[in-house]
Enzyme design. Structure first.
Site, mmCIF file in Angstrom:
data_model
loop_
_atom_site.group_PDB
_atom_site.id
_atom_site.type_symbol
_atom_site.label_atom_id
_atom_site.label_comp_id
_atom_site.label_asym_id
_atom_site.label_seq_id
_atom_site.Cartn_x
_atom_site.Cartn_y
_atom_site.Cartn_z
ATOM 1 C CB CYS A 1 -8.843 -4.497 -3.784
ATOM 2 S SG CYS A 1 -7.617 -3.021 -3.638
ATOM 3 C CB CYS B 1 -10.616 -2.372 0.204
ATOM 4 S SG CYS B 1 -10.122 -1.636 -1.528
ATOM 5 C CD GLU C 1 -5.539 -5.760 -1.550
ATOM 6 O OE1 GLU C 1 -4.785 -4.885 -1.418
ATOM 7 O OE2 GLU C 1 -5.958 -6.157 -0.804
ATOM 8 C CB CYS D 1 -5.303 -1.382 -1.875
ATOM 9 S SG CYS D 1 -6.718 -0.516 -0.970
ATOM 10 C CG ASN E 1 -0.417 -0.458 2.618
ATOM 11 O OD1 ASN E 1 0.511 -0.797 2.704
ATOM 12 N ND2 ASN E 1 -1.081 0.229 3.517
ATOM 13 C CB ILE E 2 1.638 3.744 -2.302
ATOM 14 C CG1 ILE E 2 2.381 2.404 -2.675
ATOM 15 C CG2 ILE E 2 2.396 4.832 -2.368
ATOM 16 C CD1 ILE E 2 2.844 2.301 -4.366
ATOM 17 C CD GLU E 3 -1.551 4.634 4.765
ATOM 18 O OE1 GLU E 3 -1.231 5.647 5.438
ATOM 19 O OE2 GLU E 3 -2.263 3.665 5.004
HETATM 20 N N1 THU Z 1 -5.356 -1.680 2.412
HETATM 21 C C1 THU Z 1 -4.771 -2.359 1.368
HETATM 22 O O1 THU Z 1 -3.752 -2.106 0.798
HETATM 23 N N2 THU Z 1 -5.642 -3.426 0.939
HETATM 24 C C2 THU Z 1 -6.843 -3.715 1.390
HETATM 25 O O2 THU Z 1 -7.399 -4.560 0.832
HETATM 26 C C3 THU Z 1 -7.102 -2.921 2.462
HETATM 27 C C4 THU Z 1 -6.622 -1.747 3.102
HETATM 28 C C5 THU Z 1 -4.470 -0.367 2.870
HETATM 29 C C6 THU Z 1 -5.085 1.067 2.540
HETATM 30 C C7 THU Z 1 -4.569 1.884 3.760
HETATM 31 O O3 THU Z 1 -3.124 2.240 3.175
HETATM 32 C C8 THU Z 1 -4.379 0.803 4.708
HETATM 33 O O4 THU Z 1 -4.387 -0.458 4.152
HETATM 34 C C9 THU Z 1 -5.593 1.174 5.710
HETATM 35 O O5 THU Z 1 -6.697 1.118 5.127
#
Ligand code: THU
Length: 150
Positions: A99, A96, A60, A58, A47-49
């Protein structure tokens, strides 16, 4: 059967490697994902915020973007793991909704999705189980303008 199990082990190793590369300063929740291509290639993602929150990607979708941009569109499995950064995952992280929509775009309903707590402790679902009754390209083919080539 044995070959499949071995492939899953390689896939799960990548999930936990990529999870360490997560950029998650806002949620403190690090996720790793790995996509197994039908040709045996593995594409990892994290994940890259973003400080504006909603542009966050996300793990995925990072993995999908890498695979598709490398010319791989045929997938055999997806594996995911996540939890508080710097700790072992406490639970199985499930993709999520956004995804899941990416999953149904590129993967067959039977394709396995592996939700892992550790490389040894995981649960396997199918893509169709995660997003039943999904909207898909087939529905666009029912409109007069579409060429039904998807
Ligand atoms: N996140 C994912 O990378 N994949 C998911 O399926 C659920 C959520 C990440 C997004 C965010 O950076 C962190 O998890 C918290 O929601």
């Amino acid at each position: 059967m044995r070959e499949i199990a071995l492939n899953y082990q390689a896939l799960l190793q990548q999930v936990f490697l990529y999870r360490k590369r997560a950029y998650a300063p806002y949620s403190g929740f690090s996720v790793g994902a790995a996509l197994l291509g039908a040709d045996g290639r593995i594409f990892g993602g994290c994940n890259i915020e973003n400080s504006a929150y909603s542009p966050t990607l996300c793990a995925e979708r990072t993995a999908f973007a890498k695979a598709i941009s490398e010319g791989c569109r045929d997938f055999a499995a997806l594996a995911v793991a996540g939890g508080p950064s710097g700790e072992e995952p406490r639970d199985y992280v499930s993709p999520c909704g956004v995804c899941r929509q990416w999953l149904v775009e590129f993967c067959r309903p039977e394709m396995p999705v592996i939700l892992a707590r550790t490389p040894e402790d995981y649960r396997i679902y199918s893509c169709g189980e995660l997003l039943p009754h999904s909207f898909s390209a087939k529905m666009l083919c029912e409109t007069e303008e579409s060429d039904c080539s998807l």
